[in-house]
Design a protein around this motif. Structure first.
Motif, PDB file in Angstrom:
ATOM      1  N   ALA A   1      18.475  18.749  49.430  1.00 48.58           N
ATOM      2  CA  ALA A   1      18.950  17.862  48.366  1.00 48.58           C
ATOM      3  C   ALA A   1      17.805  17.006  47.842  1.00 48.58           C
ATOM      4  CB  ALA A   1      20.081  16.977  48.874  1.00 48.58           C
ATOM      5  N   ALA A   2      16.881  16.634  48.732  1.00 51.66           N
ATOM      6  CA  ALA A   2      15.753  15.811  48.320  1.00 51.66           C
ATOM      7  C   ALA A   2      14.712  16.646  47.568  1.00 51.66           C
ATOM      8  CB  ALA A   2      15.120  15.147  49.540  1.00 51.66           C
ATOM      9  N   LEU A   3      14.420  17.824  48.110  1.00 53.90           N
ATOM     10  CA  LEU A   3      13.348  18.640  47.530  1.00 53.90           C
ATOM     11  C   LEU A   3      13.730  19.241  46.180  1.00 53.90           C
ATOM     12  CD1 LEU A   3      11.470  20.852  50.151  1.00 53.90           C
ATOM     13  CD2 LEU A   3      10.526  19.131  48.610  1.00 53.90           C
ATOM     14  N   VAL A   4      14.903  19.865  46.111  1.00 49.56           N
ATOM     15  CA  VAL A   4      15.248  20.591  44.880  1.00 49.56           C
ATOM     16  C   VAL A   4      16.405  19.964  44.109  1.00 49.56           C
ATOM     17  CG1 VAL A   4      14.448  22.750  45.929  1.00 49.56           C
ATOM     18  CG2 VAL A   4      16.883  22.216  45.933  1.00 49.56           C
ATOM     19  N   GLY A   5      17.148  19.028  44.724  1.00 44.51           N
ATOM     20  CA  GLY A   5      18.308  18.426  44.065  1.00 44.51           C
ATOM     21  C   GLY A   5      17.991  17.809  42.713  1.00 44.51           C
ATOM     22  N   PRO A   6      17.043  16.835  42.674  1.00 44.04           N
ATOM     23  CA  PRO A   6      16.792  16.151  41.405  1.00 44.04           C
ATOM     24  C   PRO A   6      16.395  17.110  40.273  1.00 44.04           C
ATOM     25  CG  PRO A   6      15.804  14.949  43.223  1.00 44.04           C
ATOM     26  CD  PRO A   6      16.305  16.238  43.796  1.00 44.04           C
ATOM     27  N   ILE A   7      15.538  18.081  40.560  1.00 40.80           N
ATOM     28  CA  ILE A   7      15.082  18.958  39.475  1.00 40.80           C
ATOM     29  C   ILE A   7      16.223  19.851  38.993  1.00 40.80           C
ATOM     30  CG2 ILE A   7      14.126  20.818  40.916  1.00 40.80           C
ATOM     31  CD1 ILE A   7      12.591  19.456  37.686  1.00 40.80           C
ATOM     32  N   LEU A   8      17.086  20.302  39.932  1.00 42.15           N
ATOM     33  CA  LEU A   8      18.226  21.119  39.510  1.00 42.15           C
ATOM     34  C   LEU A   8      19.152  20.327  38.603  1.00 42.15           C
ATOM     35  CD1 LEU A   8      19.312  23.242  42.611  1.00 42.15           C
ATOM     36  CD2 LEU A   8      17.962  23.900  40.610  1.00 42.15           C
TER      37      LEU A   8
END
Ligand code: SF4
Ligand code: FES
Lengths: 134, 121, 249
Positions: free
Chosen positions: B21-28
């Protein structure tokens, strides 16, 4: 032995006692948004499996102005989650590992490495999406 | 002897979900929820039905997304359970069952849907 | 002589023989630039109200007995200065989350039992007797535990930890940090005995990483780090125990 009577004060509304407690609850609260976002993605996947009509409905929702505003909130929650997550990440790295790193390698360094990795991963996904989904 | 806690199972799932959630959440969220709908960097037809079928029909993408969603659920179930405890709701066996049960149910559904998408190509 | 000013100290009072419940009492205390909160309390006891009870010993942040809440922050009252709060009043209360014995004195019985439960001493492996010889440690080996060995048992971390306040079965920050202090020592071989404490629901799994224990610790012991490293250790132990020979689970 005769135990003296003691008085224990309760935990009523303990989060009001220190700002950091409210910060902590806010951090934990991002999980609600993450769950809801997971549901939203799952709905999109399911709609895709059902057929074009169902997916267009989901996509229509996604393209509505209200959805856009809600996604601002979702983005804020995810970003806050990520920020706090990378902040505490160094606590779980055992010193036997960090010992082998060069001198001056601290929590702050580790945090910076994590933030850079976050940035790079995000950029890669963004570029891939912009090339793949036109 | 104090009984061993089974937290390691749920904590690992929580950690995996939190990390993703931290690594890819924001960009998704940024791409899917904000950029694509206003067409910033993406065409008006981005994420249409055909395109998404093609994308998620690929096993890596289909199952990848399902696992991502499943871990989001387990991450949230863990935090929600503990936060309810923080707010004064006792973490009873029943509450645990509700939290982790719904996460498991949602995960199973996600994997099932991915399977359908992948099998149909 | 530095100039004397006056500050209002609002104290939580409780005498079990006479008081149903705690109440606040305010005192006007003249203070000078270098006076600590502890000295303010001592002024009250000596000049204003001899019935006020509080603990102290070293007055130099080393004995760990003078902890209390100042404006909801757990602090050592001997290294907290009145000048930093003036002209506002300050509210002094006993350490949060512990039963109040009398005024600012709390009952530490629970912590002492927990401290004992973590085997806070070196457990050498059997047959490992250095005799008269010293045990050597490299500087790196010392660094592994030195930070955790700084604990003065002041209990500020327990007063900062909402998880301990919500459920006092939780082993808590200082006891787990001390557990880690011995586990991290190259001379120790007692890990197995301590694993049970770590693995329990009330062990490291009582922690949700609020992180306040490490923030308030006057000795920078960083209990939050000790606990979270042992979450990893406990997780490894949980899954890898199936690979261990029988009888050692
Ligand atoms: S860990 Fe720090 S705050 Fe906790 S008892 Fe030890 S010295 Fe005090
Ligand atoms: S009086 Fe000893 S630590 Fe404050």
């Amino acid at each position: 032995m005769n135990q003296p009577r003691t008085y224990t004060r309760g935990m009523q509304r303990w989060w009001l006692r220190r700002p950091s407690y409210r910060f902590y609850l806010l951090r934990e609260g991002t999980s609600v948004v993450i769950a809801l976002y997971g549901l939203f993605l799952l709905a999109g996947m399911a709609a895709l499996a059902v057929g074009p009509g169902a997916f267009e409905t989901w996509r229509g929702l996604l393209f509505s102005p209200l959805s856009w505003l809600l996604h601002l909130v979702v983005l804020a929650a995810f970003t806050f989650h990520a920020w706090t997550w990378f902040k505490v990440l160094p606590l779980t790295v055992p010193p036997v590992k960090t010992r082998r790193f060069p001198r001056g390698f601290t929590d702050a360094t580790l945090n910076r490495v994590a933030l850079w990795a976050w940035g790079v991963v995000s950029l890669v996904i963004l570029v891939a999406a912009m090339r793949g989904l036109q | 002897m104090k009984p061993r806690s089974h937290e390691p199972i749920f904590w690992s799932l929580f950690g995996g979900g939190g990390m993703l959630a931290a690594l890819v959440g924001p960009i998704l969220v940024l791409i899917i929820g904000l950029l694509v709908p206003i067409g910033l960097g993406f065409g008006p037809e981005a994420m249409n039905y055909e395109q998404m079928r093609g994308l998620l029909g690929h096993p890596m993408m289909g199952f990848g997304l399902a696992i991502l969603i499943a871990l989001f659920f387990f991450h949230a179930a863990h935090r929600i359970l503990h936060t309810l405890h923080d707010l004064g709701v006792h973490a009873s066996e029943r509450l645990k069952l509700i939290c982790y049960g719904s996460a498991a149910g949602g995960s199973a559904l996600a994997v099932l849907v991915a399977l359908v998408l992948v099998l149909r190509g | 002589m530095s100039q004397t000013r006056t500050i209002v100290i609002e104290c939580l009072r409780f005498h079990p023989e006479t008081d149903e419940a705690p109440y606040y009492q305010s005192y006007e205390v003249p203070f000078t630039e270098e006076m600590s909160v502890l000295e303010g309390l001592q002024y009250i006891k000596d000049h204003l109200d001899g019935t006020l009870t509080f603990r102290w010993s070293c007055r130099m942040a080393i004995c760990g007995s003078c902890g209390c809440m100042v404006n909801d922050e757990p602090v050592l009252s001997c290294q907290t200065f009145l000048r930093d709060y003036h002209p506002a009043r300050i509210r002094v209360e006993p350490l949060a989350h512990f039963p109040i014995l009398r005024d600012l004195a709390i009952d530490q019985t629970d912590f002492l039992a927990k401290l004992e439960s973590v085997h806070p001493y070196l457990i050498p492996s059997t047959g490992d007797d250095p005799g008269d010889q010293p045990r050597h440690q490299t500087p790196d080996q010392v660094q592994d535990y030195l930070g955790y060995a700084q604990c003065i048992n002041c209990l500020l971390c327990y007063a900062a930890c909402p998880q301990y306040g919500l459920n006092d079965a939780f082993t808590g920050p200082a006891a787990l940090a001390l557990l880690h202090r011995y586990n991290a020592d190259s001379r120790d071989a007692g890990k197995d005995q301590r694993m049970e404490v770590i693995n329990a629901e009330e062990g490291v799994w009582g922690c949700t990483l609020v992180g306040e224990c490490s923030e308030v610790c006057p000795k920078h012991v960083d209990p939050a780090r000790a606990i979270n490293q042992n979450k990893i250790a406990s997780t490894q132990d949980y899954f890898l125990r199936f690979l261990k020979p029988r009888g050692r689970r």
